[in-house]
Design an enzyme around this catalytic site. Structure first.
Site, mmCIF file in Angstrom:
data_model
loop_
_atom_site.group_PDB
_atom_site.id
_atom_site.type_symbol
_atom_site.label_atom_id
_atom_site.label_comp_id
_atom_site.label_asym_id
_atom_site.label_seq_id
_atom_site.Cartn_x
_atom_site.Cartn_y
_atom_site.Cartn_z
ATOM 1 C CG ASN A 61 -4.378 3.546 9.197
ATOM 2 O OD1 ASN A 61 -4.554 2.537 8.519
ATOM 3 N ND2 ASN A 61 -3.870 4.666 8.714
ATOM 4 C CG HIS A 74 -0.549 9.111 3.626
ATOM 5 N ND1 HIS A 74 -0.697 7.781 3.958
ATOM 6 C CD2 HIS A 74 -0.020 9.687 4.737
ATOM 7 C CE1 HIS A 74 -0.272 7.564 5.187
ATOM 8 N NE2 HIS A 74 0.150 8.716 5.691
ATOM 9 C CD GLU A 112 -3.684 7.874 10.053
ATOM 10 O OE1 GLU A 112 -3.149 8.945 10.358
ATOM 11 O OE2 GLU A 112 -3.254 6.768 10.404
ATOM 12 C CD GLU A 127 -0.836 4.203 8.314
ATOM 13 O OE1 GLU A 127 -0.495 4.630 9.442
ATOM 14 O OE2 GLU A 127 -1.049 4.943 7.340
ATOM 15 N NE ARG A 135 -3.224 2.491 2.889
ATOM 16 C CZ ARG A 135 -2.999 3.339 3.904
ATOM 17 N NH1 ARG A 135 -2.129 3.040 4.858
ATOM 18 N NH2 ARG A 135 -3.639 4.473 3.961
ATOM 19 C CE1 TYR A 192 1.020 3.155 13.798
ATOM 20 C CE2 TYR A 192 -1.022 4.116 12.973
ATOM 21 C CZ TYR A 192 0.240 3.590 12.741
ATOM 22 O OH TYR A 192 0.710 3.487 11.458
HETATM 23 O O1 IFM Z 1 3.522 7.787 9.947
HETATM 24 C C1 IFM Z 1 2.167 7.845 10.220
HETATM 25 C C2 IFM Z 1 1.355 7.687 8.961
HETATM 26 O O2 IFM Z 1 1.700 8.621 7.997
HETATM 27 C C3 IFM Z 1 -0.107 7.827 9.250
HETATM 28 N N1 IFM Z 1 -0.510 6.961 10.322
HETATM 29 C C4 IFM Z 1 0.281 6.968 11.523
HETATM 30 C C5 IFM Z 1 1.746 6.780 11.191
HETATM 31 C C6 IFM Z 1 2.585 6.786 12.482
HETATM 32 O O3 IFM Z 1 2.430 7.988 13.154
#
Ligand code: IFM
Length: 477
Positions: free
Chosen positions: A316, A142, A187, A382, A98, A318
């Site tokens: 995504n 992006h 995002e 992600e 991707r 985290y």
């Molecule tokens: O690096 C970023 C990415 O560009 C978008 N999502 C989170 C990642 C980590 O912060």
């Protein structure tokens, strides 16, 4: 898991032992395994072949905006090293890559005809991927908005949505015959809120009303592009959007904390999920915003456009949040009148970003998405972690912390699937160490180490672990 050393890309051990009965092994043989990157974070070559500046080129020149005054002028030099990077992906045995297309490379200034020299790079990239058996997955936006469109109003301006749909079609006209999966936006929360409200990302503006208008016009751009891409695409083409999502639990059962958690979920998750997947903005968030004088600039027909059917939701993930409605001084409302939303630490270990490692939050999120927004397949577009990597004399990083992070999150995905969530793949963030936005090059998310002095790439232990897990799951099918 058998961790026998394998000869490529380096003869190193993928160190983590995964038990025979680990949920990871329940992932299906059809599961998609890949890596993700984005254009500004890796390409460099910011003024080659007709590319014009994006808002990030401009923002990086603002004193103090980016750590160490770093910028993307060279980044990982991927623009010139693309075949080598594709070979890395292929040698890891991954099936999907991707990547994002840089709008100011393909359509300088954000309007007008295509720039063939810029588009040719992605044409070569797609062909290189296909020749190595790796499926291309395009993200159209992006965060690198052409500066000229920002000068004309940026995402708070409605016209930008139409410009985005035109640009999407330029890319699709050239690559639609070979790219099976298209993500419109990456995002939108970060593009809108970090860029136009908090001001820590490009273009560095600080106005909640502008940010909320940006949310709407990003989503409108997504919908307009989706409608046009759908009409032009071959049957079977997968269209979608990628949202960064995170669950949030109230810190206590108090009304203040529960209200803060509701708003955090509203502004962080439902403000994006509901219009795209249900065709409406959440009533409670609309009411909260109205109380502080902010209206979402919706026009008749917009929500029908925004909710154009998609085939895949990119998730995504985290970290998760434990939300308090009270700040350090005991206040329960922000200066703008919205409830305080403060993310409290829970005591878990953190990554180099200071983000707590909370794999169980991913399971919770995916199960909830499957429940609240049924019928839409999901792919983790992600997930990954920055750590303070220490290379050895050969440049190899024995990043056992990242290995453990990836394993725990794959396990979290497998558990969510066991509980009914329709998750079809996992794309690790990121293939390479790269430009981490306001953090510059200080934070390393790559499965592959990049020595920025020499541009040498060395797969880390996590890359080898990921390769071996993917291979075993595939073979078990
Ligand atoms: O690096 C970023 C990415 O560009 C978008 N999502 C989170 C990642 C980590 O912060």
């Amino acid at each position: 898991m058998d961790t026998t050393p394998s000869p490529t890309p380096t003869a190193r051990r993928a160190s983590l032992t995964v038990d025979q009965d680990d949920p990871i092994w329940a992932l299906p043989a059809t599961f998609r395994w890949g890596v993700a990157t984005s254009a500004y974070q890796i390409e460099g070559a910011t003024s080659e072949d007709g590319r014009t500046p994006s808002i990030w080129d401009t923002f990086c020149r603002v004193p103090g905006a980016v750590r160490d005054a770093d910028h993307g002028d060279v980044a990982c030099d991927h623009y010139h090293r693309m075949p080598e990077d594709v070979a890395l992906i292929a040698d890891l045995g991954l099936d999907t890559y991707r990547f994002s297309v840089a709008w100011p490379r393909v359509q300088p200034g954000g309007r007008g005809p295509v720039n063939h020299a810029g588009l040719a790079f992605y044409d070569r990239l797609v062909d290189e991927l296909l020749s190595r058996g790796v499926e291309p997955w395009i993200t159209l936006y992006h965060w690198d908005l052409p500066q000229e469109l920002e000068d004309a109003g940026g995402w708070p301006g409605r016209d930008t949505a139409y410009r985005f749909a035109d640009y999407a079609m330029l890319v699709h006209d050239a690559l639609g015959d070979r790219v099976p999966t298209w993500t419109t936006l990456n995002e939108p929360l970060c593009a809108a809120m970090l860029g136009y409200h908090v001001g820590v990302h490009a273009p560095g503006r600080r106005d909640l009303g502008d940010a909320v208008a940006a949310v709407h016009h990003l989503l409108l751009g997504h919908g307009l592009a989706t409608e046009r891409l759908r009409a032009a695409s071959a049957p079977g083409t997968q269209l979608g959007i990628t949202l960064n999502l995170g669950p949030g639990q109230p810190a206590t059962d108090s009304a203040v904390d529960r209200n803060a958690a509701r708003l955090a979920d509203g502004l962080g998750n439902r403000l994006y999920l509901d219009p795209v997947l249900r065709g409406s903005y959440p009533d409670d968030v609309v009411a909260d915003l109205a109380r502080v004088g902010v209206q979402i600039p919706v026009r008749p027909g917009d929500l029908e456009t925004i909710s154009a059917p998609i085939d895949v939701l990119g998730v995504n993930y985290y970290f998760a949040h434990r939300i308090s409605g009270t700040d350090e001084q005991g206040r329960t409302a922000e200066a703008d009148g919205l409830p305080v939303r403060r993310s409290l630490p829970t005591g878990r270990p953190t990554t180099a970003m200071g983000w707590e490692i909370q794999p169980e939050g991913l399971t919770e999120l995916l199960v909830r998405l499957g429940h609240d927004y049924p019928g839409i397949p999901m792919v983790i577009t992600e997930n990954g972690a920055a750590f303070d990597d220490e290379p050895d004399a050969d440049g190899f990083v024995a990043d056992d912390d990242r290995v453990a992070f990836v394993a725990e999150h794959l396990r979290a995905v497998a558990r969510a699937r066991q509980r009914g969530a329709d998750v079809r793949g996992y794309l690790a963030w990121s293939l390479l160490d790269n430009f981490e936005w306001a953090e510059g090059y200080a934070k390393r998310f790559g499965l592959v180490r990049v020595d920025y002095e020499t541009q040498r790439r060395v797969p880390k232990r996590s890359a080898l672990f990921y390769r071996d897990v993917a291979q075993r799951v595939r073979q078990a099918g």
